[in-house]
Every structure is written in C-alpha cells, then in structure tokens.
Write an enzyme that holds these catalytic residues in place. Structure first.
Site: not given
Ligand code: NAP
Length: 287
Positions: A128, A67
């Site tokens: 995270a 991504k």
C-alpha cells in the site's frame, strides 16, 4: 550539435534502467538529447529544480522518494496525476514545471498487451505504498469490479480503500499482509499485483510462504512490478502452478514511452519502440 538534457531523479538511482529506454527512443527519433541519472536525496528537490531550470533541461522523470514531494513545486498538474497525488514526469516549458503521471497508463498497456483487462475484474494488490495507491485508483476509475489491498501496515491499506470508495464508489477491502488473508484474497482473484519490494534484487527479504497462489484459478494473472530479477520467486511459483505471469519491465518501458510523448509533444508508435527497447534489454549483460 549541442546535446540537450533530460534526467531521471531519485534516491537510490544507480540501479535505474530508464536511460536504456529513453536513449533508444532518442536515437530512433534522431533527437540530440542525453538522458542522465541524477541522485537527489529526499528534501533536496528544490535545489535540483533550480539547477534544472538554469541548465535549460526540457524535463525529467521522477522516482522514489520524490513522486509526491514534487507536487507543491509544479505550475501545472495533469488531472490524473492530481488524483493520484503522484507525478513521475515533469516537462519544463517556458520556465514552467508541468507535471504528469505515466505509471498508471504504463501498467494498463503492459497488461492489455498480454490480453488482460481490469474492467469488472477482481483485483488483489499486495502493498500500500505510492505505486499501489496510483494503480488501485487507476483501476477503480476504469471500472474494475472489486479491489482488495493487503499491507503489512493495515492503516495504509485502509487509507487507499477509503479514498477509492469515496472517489469512485468501487468495492475495496483492506486486509493485513498475513498468511490467512493472502489465502482468502487469492480465492476469488483474477489479477494479483505485487507492489511490495519482496523478492527484488538487492533486498534480502522475500515471500515466506507462497501457498496462497494455489488458491488462484487457472487463467488468472500474477503481475509482479519487480523487473530485476526478471523472474521473482513469486512469478516462478505462479508459473509452476500454470498461472499467467508478467513482470514489471513492460510497465517500466511503457511509462517511459508515454513520458517521451510528453517531453517531445509527439505520438510514438508504442509497439515499434517497445520492440527496439526489448531488443536492447535482451542484449544487456547482467540483467
Ligand atoms: P513504497 O511506497 O516504498 O511502498 C512499499 C510497499 O511495500 C509498502 O506497502 C510496504 O509496507 C511494503 N513492504 C515493504 N517491505 C515489506 C516487507 N518486508 N514485507 C511486506 N511488505 C513490505 O514503494 P513503491 O514506490 O510503491 O514501489 C513498490 C514496488 O513497485 C517496488 O518494488 C518498486 O521497485 C516497484 N515499482 C515498479 C515500477 C515499474 O515500472 N515496474 C514502477 C514503480 C514501482 P508498509 O506500508 O508496511 O511499509
């Protein structure tokens, strides 16, 4: 009629449920496309992109680990995707690669359809990684009250918080992923989102202790991005405690529908398509 092709690209990819979403939409639209899963290892995007252009693909979706790696290859990046540093949808138009992110809006729709809005809310995010950062930024830009990010590697949570504070001014705190921090964070939390793979099918680690959920107040939401299994141990315990729960399937479906709007330059009736896709998933064996 020749079928045109769309792909979802990642590694691993065999587990992906994306084809069920897109094939249902393509069938409804009567569009002669096929949607394939393609395994592309980290570092091999460039080779895949040449093939995609040569084959005349109309576009593709991206999942882990591509991504962010896709960004340098794109001719255009949508503003939100640029802010998130993450692209999950690429449209190929006139040989140009156009990048978008539909994950964040997919998350917003999945919560809104359950009656949950993030504006002025106290959000706790576990993990995270890539998706955590995208969702945290989206909520910050949309005016959420406060965000707390807990992560095993504290530095990554701190990086997300620094970015959020700098770019949106939203109150954001980074904490370690430990029992005490989880308990404290849960106390004032309206929406808790699990962005770790803990509890996911095929992963042999799960939450060691779920007692932090007891600190959440009734009416708050526990949202697990995992959709396989449909009810993780986190969601099961939250439900037992009378909290609202949501798994990641609706987010997956909405991000897919929004990607199809981009691929086909059209507006879809999201509720109607969602209902049809829900039906397909309900009747899937082994899911
Ligand atoms: P990622 O970038 O690999 O991040 C994974 C995060 O989980 C990291 O913060 C990592 O901590 C943490 N983590 C991993 N193993 C852990 C463990 N044993 N204990 C505690 N923390 C652990 O992954 P991602 O792309 O953000 O995806 C996160 C999750 O969201 C995955 O389960 C994925 O399937 C799901 N997802 C769902 C959708 C949907 O549409 N429903 C979309 C995207 C992603 P460290 O930083 O310490 O390594």
């Amino acid at each position: 009629m020749t079928k045109l092709r769309l792909d979802v690209v990642g590694d691993p990819i065999s587990h992906s449920k994306s084809p069920y979403i897109h094939e249902t939409v393509l069938k409804e639209l009567g569009t002669p496309y096929e949607y394939r899963k393609v395994r592309v290892k980290k570092g091999e995007l460039s080779k895949y992109l040449c093939e995609a252009k040569e084959l005349g693909l109309c576009g593709f979706n991206l999942t882990m680990p591509h991504k962010t790696d896709i960004l340098p290859f794109l001719d255009f990046i949508d503003d939100e995707a640029l802010r998130f540093n993450s692209v999950n949808t690429v449209k190929i138009k006139d040989g140009k690669l156009l990048g978008y992110n539909t994950d964040a809006q997919g998350m917003v729709y999945s919560m809104e359809r359950q009656g949950f809005r993030t504006k002025d809310k106290n959000i706790v995010i576990l993990g995270a990684g890539g998706v955590s950062s995208t969702l945290a930024l989206k909520m910050a830009f949309e005016g959420t009250g406060k965000i707390t990010v807990l992560n095993r590697t504290l530095r990554s949570a701190e990086d997300i918080c620094e970015k959020i504070i700098k770019e949106s001014g939203t109150n954001c705190t980074a904490l370690s992923f430990d029992k005490e921090s989880l308990k404290n964070a849960a106390k004032e939390c309206d929406i808790l989102i699990n962005c770790t793979p803990l509890g996911m099918e095929g992963i042999d680690t799960d939450f060691e202790d779920l007692s932090f959920l007891e600190n959440m107040s009734k009416g708050s939401l526990v949202f697990d991005l995992i959709y396989n299994p449909p009810e993780t141990s986190l969601l099961k315990r939250a439900k037992e405690l009378g909290l609202s729960t949501l798994n990641g399937l609706d987010m997956l479906i909405y991000q897919g529908l929004l990607a199809d709007e981009i691929f086909f330059d059209t507006k879809l009736d999201l509720d109607i398509h969602k209902e049809k896709i829900d039906y397909v998933f309900k009747n899937l064996k082994n899911f």
